[in-house]
Design a protein around this motif. Structure first.
Motif, PDB file in Angstrom:
ATOM      1  N   GLN A 145       0.817  -1.209   0.000  1.00 39.40           N
ATOM      2  CA  GLN A 145       0.000   0.000   0.000  1.00 39.40           C
ATOM      3  C   GLN A 145       0.854   1.264   0.000  1.00 39.40           C
ATOM      4  OE1 GLN A 145      -2.845   0.529   3.123  1.00 39.40           O
ATOM      5  NE2 GLN A 145      -3.604   2.342   2.067  1.00 39.40           N
ATOM      6  N   ALA A 146       1.971   1.166   0.741  1.00 40.99           N
ATOM      7  CA  ALA A 146       2.845   2.343   0.820  1.00 40.99           C
ATOM      8  C   ALA A 146       3.461   2.652  -0.540  1.00 40.99           C
ATOM      9  CB  ALA A 146       3.933   2.113   1.858  1.00 40.99           C
ATOM     10  N   VAL A 147       3.737   1.609  -1.303  1.00 38.47           N
ATOM     11  CA  VAL A 147       4.398   1.826  -2.584  1.00 38.47           C
ATOM     12  C   VAL A 147       3.424   2.332  -3.643  1.00 38.47           C
ATOM     13  CG1 VAL A 147       5.756   0.761  -4.408  1.00 38.47           C
ATOM     14  CG2 VAL A 147       6.088   0.060  -2.064  1.00 38.47           C
ATOM     15  N   THR A 148       2.237   1.779  -3.666  1.00 35.22           N
ATOM     16  CA  THR A 148       1.267   2.234  -4.665  1.00 35.22           C
ATOM     17  C   THR A 148      -0.022   2.617  -3.984  1.00 35.22           C
ATOM     18  OG1 THR A 148       0.606  -0.041  -4.906  1.00 35.22           O
ATOM     19  CG2 THR A 148       2.028   0.856  -6.616  1.00 35.22           C
ATOM     20  N   GLU A 149      -0.445   3.805  -4.267  1.00 32.60           N
ATOM     21  CA  GLU A 149      -1.765   4.205  -3.786  1.00 32.60           C
ATOM     22  C   GLU A 149      -2.729   3.777  -4.857  1.00 32.60           C
ATOM     23  OE1 GLU A 149      -2.315   8.316  -3.025  1.00 32.60           O
ATOM     24  OE2 GLU A 149      -0.692   8.385  -1.596  1.00 32.60           O
ATOM     25  N   GLU A 150      -3.159   2.520  -4.828  1.00 36.50           N
ATOM     26  CA  GLU A 150      -3.982   2.084  -5.935  1.00 36.50           C
ATOM     27  C   GLU A 150      -5.448   2.134  -5.585  1.00 36.50           C
ATOM     28  OE1 GLU A 150      -3.398  -1.608  -8.674  1.00 36.50           O
ATOM     29  OE2 GLU A 150      -1.577  -0.426  -8.494  1.00 36.50           O
ATOM     30  N   SER A 151      -6.101   3.107  -6.133  1.00 31.70           N
ATOM     31  CA  SER A 151      -7.527   3.202  -5.912  1.00 31.70           C
ATOM     32  C   SER A 151      -8.125   3.533  -7.258  1.00 31.70           C
ATOM     33  CB  SER A 151      -7.813   4.308  -4.907  1.00 31.70           C
ATOM     34  OG  SER A 151      -9.200   4.498  -4.852  1.00 31.70           O
ATOM     35  N   HIS A 152      -9.087   2.754  -7.679  1.00 26.24           N
ATOM     36  CA  HIS A 152      -9.580   2.955  -9.035  1.00 26.24           C
ATOM     37  C   HIS A 152     -10.931   3.618  -9.091  1.00 26.24           C
ATOM     38  CE1 HIS A 152      -6.105   1.158 -10.618  1.00 26.24           C
ATOM     39  NE2 HIS A 152      -6.317   0.017 -10.017  1.00 26.24           N
ATOM     40  N   ASN A 153     -11.627   3.604  -7.989  1.00 28.68           N
ATOM     41  CA  ASN A 153     -12.959   4.185  -8.014  1.00 28.68           C
ATOM     42  C   ASN A 153     -12.885   5.684  -7.983  1.00 28.68           C
ATOM     43  OD1 ASN A 153     -14.787   2.062  -8.096  1.00 28.68           O
ATOM     44  ND2 ASN A 153     -14.271   1.527  -5.989  1.00 28.68           N
TER      45      ASN A 153
END
Ligand SMILES: Nc1ncnc2c1ncn2[C@@H]1O[C@H](COP(=O)(O)OP(=O)(O)OP(=O)(O)O)[C@@H](O)[C@H]1O
Ligand SMILES: [Mg+2]
Length: 458
Positions: free
Chosen positions: A111-119
């Motif tokens: 999570q720290a490496v990628t803030e992956e949120s698609h919505n």
């Protein structure tokens, strides 16, 4: 999120890979450092490298640096082998993960490496209009310039445009132009040929080629230096690029989305940004309003983040109380959606039961109506935040004392859960672990996971 594991894939490291996979990462694996370098050069878009400390970590990180590849590396090894950990960190690894892996720790690192949120969430007419406009331009190949204050959701909108375009099945590749030094950025974008510079021992494909058939997000593109701006202009006009040290132009089919949190017209006026490039990029321009300009977004966003972080932390769903919502709605949100997101993450972790009350909502700075947003002294979170206030009862204590009390109180509040405590404290898990080890060595009782009793300090 694409993770590359380097080392022999067996036992605990294989388990770590499995956990990462379950958490949504695409995991690939390679035994050797030379093999890892081949993968990194080949334009597969690796976001994170995890290397076994039994490999030569320093050699790997050194080669990555020499070849000007921009990818974070973390090390892992069996147990808390302090020497190996120190060596790896000194070599430039971002974190050290002890094996066997802790599922939570792996999740936190990913999570720290990628803030992956698609919505993309919107409730306010101002934001809905922005999304409508984005969806209208999405199917064309036109370049889009997205502007807006930090944390307003420029990257989220860029991903949304990609998803709604005819290129959705192609790659979405993001490059943060501000985070990469000028001399590395060229190689990052355009790739390089063998021998282009000392350290270029093989051909490497850049982000343009990685994004071929898809979308390339040039984040904070106003930070790019003039010389690279010229090269970029050529790439946009001719639809071809030159690898660094190459003598053959390469055709690329890439849709460009650029973002900036500066006033681009002013940058152009002040001759910091090429006008011709600005016109190329600015075929379509979208400004995302600040969160203050779209107050009706606060409720749906808060609820969305409450759900997201409850799930991510394996907690049952939590509802936001009317008082807490009131506090959220009257806050000034200088940091926009990102600040709201972080606030809700902390709130989910701080709320003792299924209701997020005002106590769990820690707001810093001023609220819109200039009143303190929430609760009195009963507000644990606020009390922790205020602990450093001048004139408080802290005078006479050392910084180290206050830090220790804060860390242990927070850990206590999180029932000993290190990942949650580190998030609330805003420090890395590694830093937290080091501090705790220091306290244990001094004989301080540390709350263990699941423990509720008071810590015995002193
Ligand atoms: N409309 C939205 N719906 C859901 N999440 C959002 C929305 N807008 C922003 N976020 C979340 O807020 C955070 C910040 O968004 P993002 O990274 O897109 O902002 P940004 O404008 O690119 O910020 P910066 O200028 O600092 O790069 C991200 O974690 C993102 O997931
Ligand atoms: Mg951004």
């Amino acid at each position: 999120m694409r993770l590359l594991i380097v080392g022999t894939m067996e036992g605990p490291i294989a388990v770590a890979g499995k956990i990462a996979h379950q958490r949504g990462a695409k995991v690939s694996h390679i035994d050797t450092i030379s093999g890892a370098m081949n993968v990194l050069r080949s334009g597969q878009g690796i976001d994170l490298v995890m290397v076994d400390v039994r490999c030569d970590v320093a050699d790997l990180i050194n080669q990555i640096k020499l070849e000007r590849i921009n990818v974070p590396t973390i090390a892992c090894g069996i147990g808390n082998d302090a020497d190996a950990a120190v060596r790896a960190i000194k070599a430039g690894a971002k974190e050290y993960i002890p094996l066997p892996p802790d599922a939570e720790l792996i999740a936190a690192v990913l999570q720290a490496v990628t803030e992956e949120s698609h919505n993309i969430i919107a409730g306010d007419p101002a934001m809905k209009a922005v999304i409508d406009m984005a969806e209208k331009v999405a199917p064309s190949a036109a370049s889009v310039l997205i502007t807006g204050e930090s944390g307003t959701g420029k990257e989220v909108l860029a991903r949304h445009i990609h998803r709604k375009s005819n290129r959705a099945s192609g790659n979405f590749v993001a490059v943060n132009c501000a985070a990469i030094p000028d001399n590395l950025l060229e190689s990052e974008l355009f790739g390089h040929e063998k021998g282009a510079f000392t350290g270029a021992v093989a051909r490497r494909l850049g982000k343009f080629e990685e994004a071929n058939g898809g979308t390339l997000l040039l984040d904070e593109m106003s930070e790019m230096d003039m010389r690279l701006q010229a090269k970029l202009l050529r790439a946009l006009q001719e639809r071809e690029i030159d690898r660094v040290g190459g003598n053959q132009p390469i055709k690329v089919d890439v849709r460009i989305i650029a973002t900036s949190n500066r006033n681009m017209e002013e940058e152009v006026r002040n001759k910091r940004f090429r006008e011709d490039l600005y016109f190329r990029l600015n075929v379509m321009s979208i400004r995302i309003p600040t969160l203050r300009e779209r107050p009706l977004d606060i409720k749906p966003l808060s609820e969305f983040f409450a759900g997201k972080f409850a799930e991510a932390n394996g907690l049952s769903a939590k509802t936001i109380s009317p008082e807490a919502m009131q506090a959220l709605q009257s806050h000034h949100w200088r940091g926009n959606v990102r600040e709201l997101e972080n606030t809700m993450h902390r709130a989910v972790l701080m709320a003792p039961d299924s209701i997020i009350g005002p106590d769990a909502v820690v707001l810093t700075g001023q609220s819109l109506n200039n009143s303190v947003a929430s609760g009195g002294m009963a507000n644990t979170a606020q009390a922790i935040m205020n602990a450093g206030a001048p004139g408080g009862s802290l005078v006479g204590k050392t910084v180290a004392d206050v830090e220790r009390d804060l860390i242990i109180d927070t850990l206590q509040h999180c029932l000993g859960n290190r990942t949650h405590a580190a998030t609330i404290l805003g420090i890395s898990i590694r830093t937290l672990r080091n501090k705790l080890k220091e306290y244990t060595d001094k004989g301080v009782n540390i709350p263990m996971p699941g423990e509720t009793g008071r810590a015995n300090i002193g």
